[in-house]
Design an enzyme around this catalytic site. Structure first.
Site, PDB file in Angstrom:
ATOM      1  N   ARG A   1       0.840  -1.219   0.000  1.00 30.06           N
ATOM      2  CA  ARG A   1       0.000   0.000   0.000  1.00 30.06           C
ATOM      3  C   ARG A   1       0.865   1.256   0.000  1.00 30.06           C
ATOM      4  NH1 ARG A   1      -4.550   0.369   4.381  1.00 30.06           N
ATOM      5  NH2 ARG A   1      -5.316   1.969   2.976  1.00 30.06           N
TER       6      ARG A   1
ATOM      7  N   ASP B   1      -3.660   7.786   3.334  1.00 29.58           N
ATOM      8  CA  ASP B   1      -2.754   7.947   2.181  1.00 29.58           C
ATOM      9  C   ASP B   1      -1.996   9.273   2.160  1.00 29.58           C
ATOM     10  OD1 ASP B   1      -4.671   9.851   1.256  1.00 29.58           O
ATOM     11  OD2 ASP B   1      -5.721   8.332   0.081  1.00 29.58           O
TER      12      ASP B   1
ATOM     13  N   HIS C   1      -7.670   7.613  11.272  1.00 29.37           N
ATOM     14  CA  HIS C   1      -7.296   6.198  11.164  1.00 29.37           C
ATOM     15  C   HIS C   1      -5.787   6.000  11.012  1.00 29.37           C
ATOM     16  CE1 HIS C   1     -11.630   4.883   9.868  1.00 29.37           C
ATOM     17  NE2 HIS C   1     -11.525   5.174  11.143  1.00 29.37           N
TER      18      HIS C   1
ATOM     19  N   SER D   1     -18.606   5.619   2.601  1.00 27.16           N
ATOM     20  CA  SER D   1     -19.840   4.841   2.696  1.00 27.16           C
ATOM     21  C   SER D   1     -20.525   5.094   4.034  1.00 27.16           C
ATOM     22  CB  SER D   1     -19.532   3.356   2.518  1.00 27.16           C
ATOM     23  OG  SER D   1     -18.548   2.962   3.447  1.00 27.16           O
TER      24      SER D   1
HETATM   25  P1  OAD Z   1     -15.530   2.699   1.445  1.00 27.14           P
HETATM   26  O1  OAD Z   1     -14.781   1.882   0.471  1.00 27.14           O
HETATM   27  O2  OAD Z   1     -16.396   2.021   2.441  1.00 27.14           O
HETATM   28  O3  OAD Z   1     -16.450   3.736   0.667  1.00 27.14           O
HETATM   29  C1  OAD Z   1     -15.971   4.502  -0.400  1.00 27.14           C
HETATM   30  C2  OAD Z   1     -17.082   5.439  -0.809  1.00 27.14           C
HETATM   31  O4  OAD Z   1     -16.567   6.290  -1.823  1.00 27.14           O
HETATM   32  C3  OAD Z   1     -18.307   4.750  -1.404  1.00 27.14           C
HETATM   33  O5  OAD Z   1     -19.478   5.293  -0.818  1.00 27.14           O
HETATM   34  C4  OAD Z   1     -18.239   5.088  -2.903  1.00 27.14           C
HETATM   35  O6  OAD Z   1     -19.525   5.241  -3.487  1.00 27.14           O
HETATM   36  C5  OAD Z   1     -17.518   6.415  -2.857  1.00 27.14           C
HETATM   37  N1  OAD Z   1     -16.762   6.752  -4.071  1.00 27.14           N
HETATM   38  C6  OAD Z   1     -16.016   5.941  -4.858  1.00 27.14           C
HETATM   39  N2  OAD Z   1     -15.423   6.626  -5.850  1.00 27.14           N
HETATM   40  C7  OAD Z   1     -15.796   7.931  -5.675  1.00 27.14           C
HETATM   41  C8  OAD Z   1     -15.521   9.148  -6.372  1.00 27.14           C
HETATM   42  N3  OAD Z   1     -14.734   9.184  -7.438  1.00 27.14           N
HETATM   43  N4  OAD Z   1     -16.083  10.291  -5.903  1.00 27.14           N
HETATM   44  C9  OAD Z   1     -16.894  10.282  -4.820  1.00 27.14           C
HETATM   45  N5  OAD Z   1     -17.187   9.161  -4.125  1.00 27.14           N
HETATM   46  C10 OAD Z   1     -16.656   8.009  -4.536  1.00 27.14           C
HETATM   47  O7  OAD Z   1     -14.441   3.652   2.165  1.00 27.14           O
HETATM   48  P2  OAD Z   1     -14.573   4.473   3.522  1.00 27.14           P
HETATM   49  O8  OAD Z   1     -15.942   4.978   3.756  1.00 27.14           O
HETATM   50  O9  OAD Z   1     -13.460   5.459   3.510  1.00 27.14           O
HETATM   51  O10 OAD Z   1     -10.704   1.959   7.949  1.00 27.14           O
HETATM   52  O11 OAD Z   1     -14.234   3.362   4.596  1.00 27.14           O
HETATM   53  C11 OAD Z   1     -14.071   3.733   5.938  1.00 27.14           C
HETATM   54  C12 OAD Z   1     -13.012   2.919   6.624  1.00 27.14           C
HETATM   55  O12 OAD Z   1     -13.235   1.530   6.379  1.00 27.14           O
HETATM   56  C13 OAD Z   1     -11.621   3.115   6.083  1.00 27.14           C
HETATM   57  O13 OAD Z   1     -10.982   4.256   6.640  1.00 27.14           O
HETATM   58  C14 OAD Z   1     -10.909   1.878   6.527  1.00 27.14           C
HETATM   59  C15 OAD Z   1     -11.963   0.852   6.205  1.00 27.14           C
HETATM   60  O14 OAD Z   1     -12.009  -0.197   7.008  1.00 27.14           O
HETATM   61  C16 OAD Z   1      -9.550   1.527   8.450  1.00 27.14           C
HETATM   62  O15 OAD Z   1      -8.635   1.098   7.779  1.00 27.14           O
HETATM   63  C17 OAD Z   1      -9.502   1.648   9.937  1.00 27.14           C
END
Ligand code: OAD
Length: 258
Positions: A75, A110, A125, A195
């Site tokens: 990563r 990142d 995180h 999400s």
């Molecule tokens: P997710 O992978 O759960 O969600 C990503 C979100 O981004 C989704 O709702 C997609 O629809 C949206 N998305 C994708 N491409 C996009 C774009 N170009 N523009 C706008 N939206 C877009 O990721 P997170 O919500 O960040 O935790 O997940 C939260 C946490 O879960 C992360 O920080 C990580 C993971 O477990 C740890 O590592 C502790």
């Protein structure tokens, strides 16, 4: 969302922001998707080919720390090659307007918000760049070069782990309190590319919405509706690398960013 709906939602969002004294932003993996960093919940419980439990939990670490380090080195190598996208730069532009009254809370590890120029960033995180010593607890910025699969502390030779919050672990108290303070004091909460299913991060949305006497306005930017959408006063559905610059353009046009 049609072009007309998006146009009117952008006007509404710009209107909320123009009136805001304090702005808080919560970002997730989606904001970095257009830079080439994979999101988490795109595919069937696997994360770049690994079960999430194997590489992002204390149990996985005790089972096989070398595998965890291989995963994090991969990563780190990926992130070393990517650059912020126009969505990140738009958020940096917004921080220039609000200064100390702008707080960016990110679930991303990142470092792309910092690379884009945001300064008031809370990485709740953790960070791919940082290691933590299991013996002396020192946290160090090690950049993004590979560290091998059993790195040792430069001070005490203790074993190092990634300074990342894994599933089942608590967030850093000071960082989390600062995030809660920003969400509970803001006039607008911008929720971008998450999400909104991982807690406590997602709880910042109801925290902002329950602000008294006036609830914060919540603006969601995402490809789709999410668990945050029911809280949102306005939704901007499309790629954040396109939507956020459009939002900034409207603020510039109205004089709010000058
Ligand atoms: P997710 O992978 O759960 O969600 C990503 C979100 O981004 C989704 O709702 C997609 O629809 C949206 N998305 C994708 N491409 C996009 C774009 N170009 N523009 C706008 N939206 C877009 O990721 P997170 O919500 O960040 O935790 O997940 C939260 C946490 O879960 C992360 O920080 C990580 C993971 O477990 C740890 O590592 C502790």
């Amino acid at each position: 969302m049609s072009a007309t709906e998006l146009d009117s939602a952008l006007s509404q969002a710009a209107h909320y922001l123009q009136a805001a004294q304090r702005v808080c932003v919560l970002t997730g993996a989606g904001v970095s998707a257009e830079s080439g960093v994979p999101t988490f919940r795109a595919s069937d419980g696997l994360w770049e080919g690994h079960r999430i439990d194997d590489v992002a939990s204390p149990e996985g670490w005790y089972r096989n720390p070398a595998l965890v380090w291989q995963f994090y080195n991969a990563r780190r190598a990926n992130v070393a090659q990517v650059k912020p996208n126009p969505g990140h730069y738009a958020l940096a532009e917004m921080e220039r307007r609000w200064g100390q009254n702008f707080t960016l809370v990110t679930q991303n590890v990142d470092g792309l918000h910092l690379a884009a120029g945001n300064r008031n960033v809370l990485e709740i995180h953790g960070s791919l760049r940082q290691t933590r010593c299991l013996s002396c607890a020192a946290v160090d910025d090690r950049g993004l070069k590979p560290l091998g699969d059993a790195p040792r502390c430069p001070r005490c030779q203790g074993r190092l782990r990634p300074h990342i919050v894994w599933f089942g672990e608590a967030l850093d108290d000071a960082i989390w309190w600062a995030a809660l303070e920003a969400a509970s004091a803001c006039d607008v909460l911008l929720v971008v590319g998450t999400s909104a299913v991982v807690y406590p991060a997602a709880s910042l949305i109801p925290v902002a919405k329950r602000r008294r006497p006036t609830p914060a306005q919540v603006i969601e930017v995402n490809l789709t509706t999410t668990d945050a959408s029911d809280w949102a006063d306005v939704g901007l559905y499309g790629p954040s690398g396109i939507i956020l610059p459009q939002l900034v353009q409207r603020l510039e046009y109205s004089g709010a960013l000058s």
